[in-house]
Motif scaffolding. Structure first.
Motif, PDB file in Angstrom:
ATOM      1  N   HIS A  46       0.810  -1.217   0.000  1.00 43.57           N
ATOM      2  CA  HIS A  46       0.000   0.000   0.000  1.00 43.57           C
ATOM      3  C   HIS A  46       0.844   1.269   0.000  1.00 43.57           C
ATOM      4  O   HIS A  46       0.302   2.371   0.077  1.00 43.57           O
ATOM      5  CB  HIS A  46      -0.942   0.004   1.199  1.00 43.57           C
ATOM      6  CG  HIS A  46      -1.927  -1.131   1.169  1.00 43.57           C
ATOM      7  ND1 HIS A  46      -1.602  -2.388   1.646  1.00 43.57           N
ATOM      8  CD2 HIS A  46      -3.185  -1.217   0.690  1.00 43.57           C
ATOM      9  CE1 HIS A  46      -2.637  -3.185   1.475  1.00 43.57           C
ATOM     10  NE2 HIS A  46      -3.608  -2.513   0.890  1.00 43.57           N
ATOM     11  N   GLY A  47       2.158   1.113  -0.048  1.00 43.01           N
ATOM     12  CA  GLY A  47       3.046   2.273  -0.055  1.00 43.01           C
ATOM     13  C   GLY A  47       3.729   2.449   1.284  1.00 43.01           C
ATOM     14  O   GLY A  47       4.910   2.715   1.349  1.00 43.01           O
ATOM     15  N   SER A  48       2.956   2.338   2.361  1.00 43.58           N
ATOM     16  CA  SER A  48       3.500   2.467   3.716  1.00 43.58           C
ATOM     17  C   SER A  48       2.759   1.512   4.634  1.00 43.58           C
ATOM     18  O   SER A  48       1.644   1.056   4.323  1.00 43.58           O
ATOM     19  CB  SER A  48       3.331   3.903   4.231  1.00 43.58           C
ATOM     20  OG  SER A  48       1.954   4.232   4.320  1.00 43.58           O
ATOM     21  N   ALA A  94      -2.353  -0.394   7.201  1.00 42.86           N
ATOM     22  CA  ALA A  94      -3.236  -0.424   8.372  1.00 42.86           C
ATOM     23  C   ALA A  94      -4.585   0.204   8.038  1.00 42.86           C
ATOM     24  O   ALA A  94      -5.648  -0.349   8.359  1.00 42.86           O
ATOM     25  CB  ALA A  94      -2.581   0.302   9.541  1.00 42.86           C
ATOM     26  N   ALA A  95      -4.543   1.361   7.386  1.00 44.92           N
ATOM     27  CA  ALA A  95      -5.795   2.054   7.035  1.00 44.92           C
ATOM     28  C   ALA A  95      -6.658   1.192   6.116  1.00 44.92           C
ATOM     29  O   ALA A  95      -7.891   1.210   6.206  1.00 44.92           O
ATOM     30  CB  ALA A  95      -5.476   3.404   6.372  1.00 44.92           C
ATOM     31  N   ALA A  96      -6.015   0.425   5.253  1.00 49.94           N
ATOM     32  CA  ALA A  96      -6.753  -0.437   4.326  1.00 49.94           C
ATOM     33  C   ALA A  96      -7.450  -1.583   5.058  1.00 49.94           C
ATOM     34  O   ALA A  96      -8.459  -2.100   4.594  1.00 49.94           O
ATOM     35  CB  ALA A  96      -5.810  -0.984   3.260  1.00 49.94           C
ATOM     36  N   ILE A  97      -6.893  -1.971   6.200  1.00 50.36           N
ATOM     37  CA  ILE A  97      -7.491  -3.060   6.988  1.00 50.36           C
ATOM     38  C   ILE A  97      -8.653  -2.547   7.823  1.00 50.36           C
ATOM     39  O   ILE A  97      -9.685  -3.203   7.957  1.00 50.36           O
ATOM     40  CB  ILE A  97      -6.414  -3.714   7.893  1.00 50.36           C
ATOM     41  CG1 ILE A  97      -5.400  -4.466   7.027  1.00 50.36           C
ATOM     42  CG2 ILE A  97      -7.046  -4.627   8.945  1.00 50.36           C
ATOM     43  CD1 ILE A  97      -4.153  -4.926   7.766  1.00 50.36           C
ATOM     44  N   LEU A  98      -8.498  -1.338   8.379  1.00 52.00           N
ATOM     45  CA  LEU A  98      -9.515  -0.792   9.286  1.00 52.00           C
ATOM     46  C   LEU A  98     -10.737  -0.305   8.509  1.00 52.00           C
ATOM     47  O   LEU A  98     -10.694  -0.089   7.308  1.00 52.00           O
ATOM     48  CB  LEU A  98      -8.917   0.360  10.094  1.00 52.00           C
ATOM     49  CG  LEU A  98      -7.766  -0.023  11.030  1.00 52.00           C
ATOM     50  CD1 LEU A  98      -7.240   1.219  11.748  1.00 52.00           C
ATOM     51  CD2 LEU A  98      -8.185  -1.093  12.038  1.00 52.00           C
ATOM     52  N   ALA A  99     -11.843  -0.137   9.254  1.00 49.88           N
ATOM     53  CA  ALA A  99     -13.077   0.393   8.654  1.00 49.88           C
ATOM     54  C   ALA A  99     -12.809   1.777   8.076  1.00 49.88           C
ATOM     55  O   ALA A  99     -11.976   2.529   8.591  1.00 49.88           O
ATOM     56  CB  ALA A  99     -14.160   0.484   9.736  1.00 49.88           C
TER      57      ALA A  99
END
Lengths: 229, 229
Positions: free
Chosen positions: A118-120, A125-130
């Protein structure tokens, strides 16, 4: 404030716990193992002093009861840990991720990095979270050793990334309560692609000079913090 | 010392030229166009003062007569410029590359980067030059504006990468002669993969705070420079 530190039994998280508790906040150490979390909390109370409010529990329970959740875990376990807390972090929750994608995650060197899909790590993490979770990223360049030396002022700046300016300011206010630590707005969350790798650079510097706690101060302005303030 | 600044007509290179000349060195501005190089040198002498030793010529001629060659060019032209000077840089030559692979090279944003095939722009340069050239990389995080303000001391540190410790020390000694500029050994040349991207981070910080000259100081030690000294 109630502040969770997921991975708070690790060096960086434990140091952050001590500093947040010393600043008067209720720090909640999260661990994969609730009992280990509680044991770490007892140790932390001993170091900060008797009236410190520190508790320890599972990662999910810590995150569920916090106003702000810091996540300080190694990159190799990061995705799994975010999956374990995603159900308790709804829209509006504020998270600050401190993960650096060091190559040690794949058996490599700590002064090298790998590139997350995802780049970072923070964007992973943001992609996993709601969606709607207010994701920030910071603390990558803050030495665990310096955080743990709670009677010494800090000598570095937190480069804070995130798409939500208010969330950055809320996390930044916590940072400002740690003696001599400042926060600098580094831009959008995607800038974590750069900031996360700076951990590896400091490890390279530490290695060359045989030290343990190099860091960065940002120059060019007397006061940092909220750029709109 | 005779020091070439390839791309010395640009802002960063011109600032570096002024500082090196002020420190008493013979600075040689290199340009694609020898006449433009000479015109820039005349302008630089005016700014530094009458006894400054600054000349201007083509990039290849500048590099051919220098003890140390700095290369301060945009990433989009970097490979071509190294090809134009490769014949004059033999084994033992010392080069310091300051290129950051900003996404502006491909029409993108200055606070984003692209990834060079070789890992970093400095490694791309080393791959073009003859083997035995002593390649270093630095100055990515040093503001062109601050360099050009020659009557003001600097307020940042040069993160210097390279595989040849003696070459780093020789370049580092030049850095130490610029008031208040220090150099920090950042490790091997491949660490430029991280350091080069830090330019984009400072541009993001500059953008957020509406300033032009943010920089980094490294903390954790009173004295930097040669780690073995």
């Amino acid at each position: 404030m109630d502040v969770a530190v997921v991975g708070g039994t690790g060096k960086e998280g434990f140091g952050l716990t001590l500093r947040l508790a010393r600043a008067g906040h209720h720090a909640i150490i999260g661990s994969r193992d609730a009992e280990r979390g509680a044991a770490s909390a007892a140790k932390a109370i001993e170091q900060v002093g008797g009236d410190a409010r520190i508790s320890g529990t599972s990662n999910a329970e810590a995150a569920s009861s916090a106003d702000v959740t810091f996540v300080t875990v190694p990159f190799e376990g990061q995705a799994e840990i975010y999956r374990s807390i995603k159900d308790v972090l709804g829209a509006g929750s504020i998270v600050c991720d401190a993960t650096s994608p060091l190559a040690t995650a794949v058996g490599g060197r700590a002064w090298h990095v790998v590139r997350p899909w995802h780049g970072s790590a923070a964007e992973q993490a943001a992609a996993i979270l709601a969606s709607g979770v207010r994701m920030t990223a910071g603390f990558h360049t803050i030495s665990a050793e310096a955080l743990q030396a709670i009677d010494e002022p800090m000598d570095s700046d937190v480069l804070l990334c995130g798409d939500d300016a208010d969330a950055k300011t809320i996390v930044g206010d916590l940072i400002d309560q740690i003696p001599n630590l400042r926060w600098v707005d580094a831009g959008l969350l995607s800038q974590a692609r750069i900031v996360e790798t700076m951990t590896a650079l400091l490890i390279s510097v530490n290695r060359g000079y045989k030290i343990r706690d190099s860091g960065f101060r940002i120059t060019g302005r007397d006061r940092w913090g909220n750029p709109k303030a």
